[in-house]
Design a protein around this motif. Sequence first.
Motif, short mmCIF file in Angstrom:
data_model
loop_
_atom_site.label_atom_id
_atom_site.label_comp_id
_atom_site.label_asym_id
_atom_site.label_seq_id
_atom_site.Cartn_x
_atom_site.Cartn_y
_atom_site.Cartn_z
N THR A 97 18.05 -22.81 7.84
CA THR A 97 19.30 -22.96 7.09
C THR A 97 19.15 -22.43 5.67
N THR A 98 18.04 -22.77 5.03
CA THR A 98 17.77 -22.30 3.67
C THR A 98 17.63 -20.79 3.65
N ARG A 99 16.91 -20.25 4.61
CA ARG A 99 16.75 -18.79 4.67
C ARG A 99 18.09 -18.09 4.86
N ILE A 100 18.94 -18.65 5.72
CA ILE A 100 20.24 -18.04 5.98
C ILE A 100 21.11 -18.09 4.72
N VAL A 101 21.16 -19.24 4.07
CA VAL A 101 21.98 -19.37 2.87
C VAL A 101 21.47 -18.45 1.76
N LEU A 102 20.16 -18.41 1.59
CA LEU A 102 19.59 -17.54 0.57
C LEU A 102 19.83 -16.06 0.90
N ALA A 103 19.70 -15.70 2.17
CA ALA A 103 19.98 -14.32 2.57
C ALA A 103 21.45 -13.98 2.34
N LEU A 104 22.35 -14.92 2.60
CA LEU A 104 23.78 -14.69 2.34
C LEU A 104 24.05 -14.47 0.86
N VAL A 105 23.48 -15.29 0.02
CA VAL A 105 23.71 -15.17 -1.42
C VAL A 105 23.12 -13.86 -1.94
N VAL A 106 21.90 -13.56 -1.54
CA VAL A 106 21.26 -12.32 -1.99
C VAL A 106 22.03 -11.11 -1.48
N ASN A 107 22.46 -11.15 -0.22
CA ASN A 107 23.23 -10.04 0.33
C ASN A 107 24.55 -9.86 -0.42
N LEU A 108 25.21 -10.97 -0.74
CA LEU A 108 26.47 -10.90 -1.50
C LEU A 108 26.25 -10.27 -2.86
N VAL A 109 25.26 -10.74 -3.58
CA VAL A 109 24.99 -10.23 -4.93
C VAL A 109 24.62 -8.75 -4.88
N LEU A 110 23.68 -8.39 -4.00
CA LEU A 110 23.27 -7.00 -3.90
C LEU A 110 24.40 -6.10 -3.44
N PHE A 111 25.22 -6.58 -2.50
CA PHE A 111 26.36 -5.80 -2.02
C PHE A 111 27.34 -5.53 -3.16
N LEU A 112 27.65 -6.55 -3.94
CA LEU A 112 28.60 -6.38 -5.04
C LEU A 112 28.05 -5.45 -6.11
N VAL A 113 26.78 -5.61 -6.46
CA VAL A 113 26.17 -4.71 -7.45
C VAL A 113 26.17 -3.28 -6.92
N PHE A 114 25.77 -3.10 -5.68
CA PHE A 114 25.73 -1.78 -5.07
C PHE A 114 27.14 -1.17 -5.02
N SER A 115 28.14 -1.96 -4.67
CA SER A 115 29.51 -1.46 -4.60
C SER A 115 30.03 -1.04 -5.97
N PHE A 116 29.73 -1.84 -7.00
CA PHE A 116 30.18 -1.47 -8.34
C PHE A 116 29.47 -0.22 -8.84
N VAL A 117 28.19 -0.09 -8.55
CA VAL A 117 27.46 1.11 -8.94
C VAL A 117 28.03 2.34 -8.25
N GLN A 118 28.33 2.21 -6.97
CA GLN A 118 28.86 3.36 -6.22
C GLN A 118 30.32 3.63 -6.54
N SER A 119 31.08 2.62 -6.94
CA SER A 119 32.50 2.82 -7.23
C SER A 119 32.70 3.69 -8.47
N ARG A 120 31.73 3.77 -9.33
CA ARG A 120 31.83 4.63 -10.51
C ARG A 120 31.78 6.10 -10.12
N GLN A 121 31.21 6.41 -8.96
CA GLN A 121 31.03 7.80 -8.55
C GLN A 121 32.20 8.34 -7.74
N ILE A 122 33.10 7.47 -7.28
CA ILE A 122 34.24 7.93 -6.49
C ILE A 122 35.52 7.38 -7.10
N PRO A 123 36.63 8.06 -6.89
CA PRO A 123 37.89 7.50 -7.38
C PRO A 123 38.25 6.25 -6.59
N THR A 124 38.52 5.19 -7.30
CA THR A 124 38.82 3.92 -6.61
C THR A 124 40.32 3.80 -6.38
N SER A 125 40.62 3.10 -5.33
CA SER A 125 42.01 2.81 -5.00
C SER A 125 42.06 1.43 -4.37
N ALA A 126 43.24 0.99 -4.03
CA ALA A 126 43.39 -0.32 -3.40
C ALA A 126 42.73 -0.34 -2.03
#
Length: 173
Positions: A97-126
Amino acid sequence: MRSALAFTFTLFLLASLLAQLNHAISGWGVYVWLGGLFVTHAALAPGARGGRTAAFLGGLFLDCTAPVTFGTHALLFAAGYTLVFRLRDRVARDENTTRIVLALVVNLVLFLVFSFVQSRQIPTSATFWSRTAVDLLCSQVLVVLITPWLCALQARTLDLADTFAAAYERRFG
Protein backbone atom coordinates in the motif's frame (compact mmCIF):
# COMPACT_ATOMS: atom_id res chain seq x y z
CA MET A 1 27.08 -2.77 -9.17
CA ARG A 2 24.90 -5.90 -9.14
CA SER A 3 21.86 -4.06 -7.87
CA ALA A 4 22.31 -1.30 -10.46
CA LEU A 5 22.40 -3.91 -13.23
CA ALA A 6 19.40 -5.77 -11.80
CA PHE A 7 17.34 -2.59 -11.48
CA THR A 8 18.41 -1.40 -14.92
CA PHE A 9 17.39 -4.71 -16.46
CA THR A 10 13.92 -4.52 -14.93
CA LEU A 11 13.53 -0.87 -15.93
CA PHE A 12 14.48 -1.69 -19.52
CA LEU A 13 11.86 -4.43 -19.44
CA LEU A 14 9.31 -1.96 -18.07
CA ALA A 15 10.22 0.61 -20.72
CA SER A 16 9.85 -2.00 -23.47
CA LEU A 17 6.46 -3.13 -22.18
CA LEU A 18 5.38 0.49 -21.81
CA ALA A 19 6.39 1.24 -25.40
CA GLN A 20 4.37 -1.75 -26.61
CA LEU A 21 1.35 -0.66 -24.57
CA ASN A 22 1.54 2.92 -25.84
CA HIS A 23 1.79 1.63 -29.39
CA ALA A 24 -1.26 -0.58 -28.89
CA ILE A 25 -3.42 2.21 -27.44
CA SER A 26 -2.20 4.99 -29.73
CA GLY A 27 -5.32 4.62 -31.87
CA TRP A 28 -7.37 5.89 -28.95
CA GLY A 29 -5.19 8.97 -28.57
CA VAL A 30 -4.02 7.97 -25.09
CA TYR A 31 -0.43 7.96 -23.86
CA VAL A 32 0.55 6.24 -20.61
CA TRP A 33 3.52 7.55 -18.62
CA LEU A 34 4.91 5.54 -15.69
CA GLY A 35 7.81 7.67 -14.49
CA GLY A 36 7.01 7.03 -10.84
CA LEU A 37 7.68 3.32 -11.28
CA PHE A 38 11.17 4.02 -12.61
CA VAL A 39 12.00 5.63 -9.29
CA THR A 40 9.96 4.22 -6.41
CA HIS A 41 11.11 0.67 -5.68
CA ALA A 42 14.76 1.37 -6.45
CA ALA A 43 14.69 4.15 -3.85
CA LEU A 44 12.79 2.07 -1.28
CA ALA A 45 14.68 -1.21 -1.62
CA PRO A 46 16.54 -2.03 1.59
CA GLY A 47 20.30 -2.25 1.22
CA ALA A 48 20.22 -1.86 -2.55
CA ARG A 49 22.81 0.38 -4.09
CA GLY A 50 22.76 1.66 -7.60
CA GLY A 51 19.12 2.71 -7.67
CA ARG A 52 19.96 6.24 -8.78
CA THR A 53 22.15 4.87 -11.55
CA ALA A 54 19.37 2.55 -12.69
CA ALA A 55 16.77 5.33 -12.59
CA PHE A 56 19.09 7.60 -14.58
CA LEU A 57 19.80 4.88 -17.16
CA GLY A 58 16.09 4.07 -17.43
CA GLY A 59 15.48 7.76 -18.03
CA LEU A 60 18.14 7.79 -20.75
CA PHE A 61 16.44 4.82 -22.37
CA LEU A 62 13.13 6.70 -22.41
CA ASP A 63 14.92 9.78 -23.73
CA CYS A 64 16.16 7.73 -26.67
CA THR A 65 12.64 6.72 -27.62
CA ALA A 66 10.82 10.02 -27.00
CA PRO A 67 10.89 13.27 -28.94
CA VAL A 68 12.21 15.31 -26.02
CA THR A 69 15.49 16.99 -25.21
CA PHE A 70 17.97 14.26 -24.41
CA GLY A 71 18.38 13.93 -20.65
CA THR A 72 14.93 15.21 -19.68
CA HIS A 73 13.64 11.87 -18.35
CA ALA A 74 17.02 11.00 -16.86
CA LEU A 75 17.26 14.21 -14.85
CA LEU A 76 13.64 13.97 -13.72
CA PHE A 77 14.11 10.38 -12.59
CA ALA A 78 17.36 11.20 -10.76
CA ALA A 79 15.61 14.07 -8.95
CA GLY A 80 12.60 11.85 -8.15
CA TYR A 81 14.90 9.11 -6.87
CA THR A 82 16.66 11.59 -4.58
CA LEU A 83 13.34 12.82 -3.19
CA VAL A 84 12.02 9.31 -2.48
CA PHE A 85 15.37 8.16 -1.08
CA ARG A 86 15.31 11.06 1.40
CA LEU A 87 11.80 10.03 2.52
CA ARG A 88 12.40 6.29 2.70
CA ASP A 89 13.18 6.20 6.43
CA ARG A 90 9.85 7.88 7.19
CA VAL A 91 7.61 5.37 5.39
CA ALA A 92 6.84 1.68 5.78
CA ARG A 93 8.91 0.39 2.86
CA ASP A 94 7.77 -3.23 2.96
CA GLU A 95 4.04 -2.62 2.53
CA ASN A 96 2.49 -2.71 -0.93
CA THR A 97 0.00 0.00 0.00
CA THR A 98 2.82 2.39 0.87
CA ARG A 99 4.67 1.58 -2.33
CA ILE A 100 1.53 2.13 -4.41
CA VAL A 101 0.71 5.46 -2.75
CA LEU A 102 4.29 6.65 -3.04
CA ALA A 103 4.46 5.55 -6.69
CA LEU A 104 1.20 7.43 -7.36
CA VAL A 105 2.47 10.63 -5.77
CA VAL A 106 5.86 10.44 -7.50
CA ASN A 107 4.21 9.64 -10.83
CA LEU A 108 1.83 12.59 -10.42
CA VAL A 109 4.62 15.03 -9.57
CA LEU A 110 6.94 13.82 -12.33
CA PHE A 111 4.10 13.76 -14.86
CA LEU A 112 3.11 17.34 -14.07
CA VAL A 113 6.70 18.59 -14.16
CA PHE A 114 7.32 16.75 -17.43
CA SER A 115 4.08 18.10 -18.93
CA PHE A 116 4.91 21.68 -17.99
CA VAL A 117 8.44 21.36 -19.38
CA GLN A 118 7.11 19.94 -22.64
CA SER A 119 4.20 22.40 -22.89
CA ARG A 120 6.69 25.24 -23.35
CA GLN A 121 7.87 23.64 -26.60
CA ILE A 122 4.45 23.31 -28.26
CA PRO A 123 1.54 25.69 -28.64
CA THR A 124 -0.92 24.91 -25.88
CA SER A 125 -4.65 24.79 -26.26
CA ALA A 126 -7.62 23.54 -24.30
CA THR A 127 -7.36 20.15 -26.00
CA PHE A 128 -3.76 19.77 -24.83
CA TRP A 129 -4.68 20.06 -21.17
CA SER A 130 -7.78 17.87 -21.45
CA ARG A 131 -5.72 15.20 -23.20
CA THR A 132 -3.04 15.57 -20.54
CA ALA A 133 -5.68 15.02 -17.84
CA VAL A 134 -6.89 11.83 -19.56
CA ASP A 135 -3.30 10.61 -19.96
CA LEU A 136 -2.64 11.30 -16.27
CA LEU A 137 -5.77 9.44 -15.19
CA CYS A 138 -4.90 6.39 -17.32
CA SER A 139 -1.29 6.51 -16.09
CA GLN A 140 -2.34 6.63 -12.44
CA VAL A 141 -4.71 3.67 -12.85
CA LEU A 142 -1.93 1.67 -14.48
CA VAL A 143 0.51 2.62 -11.70
CA VAL A 144 -1.90 1.17 -9.13
CA LEU A 145 -2.16 -2.07 -11.13
CA ILE A 146 1.53 -2.47 -12.03
CA THR A 147 3.36 -1.38 -8.86
CA PRO A 148 3.05 -4.67 -6.89
CA TRP A 149 4.17 -6.68 -9.93
CA LEU A 150 7.16 -4.44 -10.66
CA CYS A 151 8.27 -4.34 -7.02
CA ALA A 152 8.11 -8.13 -6.82
CA LEU A 153 9.98 -8.44 -10.13
CA GLN A 154 12.71 -6.09 -8.97
CA ALA A 155 13.06 -7.82 -5.60
CA ARG A 156 13.30 -11.23 -7.27
CA THR A 157 15.81 -9.94 -9.81
CA LEU A 158 17.95 -8.58 -6.96
CA ASP A 159 17.76 -11.97 -5.22
CA LEU A 160 18.81 -13.74 -8.42
CA ALA A 161 21.71 -11.34 -8.93
CA ASP A 162 22.90 -12.01 -5.38
CA THR A 163 22.53 -15.77 -5.88
CA PHE A 164 24.52 -15.72 -9.11
CA ALA A 165 27.21 -13.57 -7.48
CA ALA A 166 27.49 -15.94 -4.53
CA ALA A 167 27.73 -18.94 -6.85
CA TYR A 168 30.42 -17.18 -8.88
CA GLU A 169 32.36 -16.40 -5.69
CA ARG A 170 32.20 -20.02 -4.54
CA ARG A 171 33.31 -21.34 -7.88
CA PHE A 172 36.01 -18.88 -8.84
CA GLY A 173 36.95 -17.56 -5.44
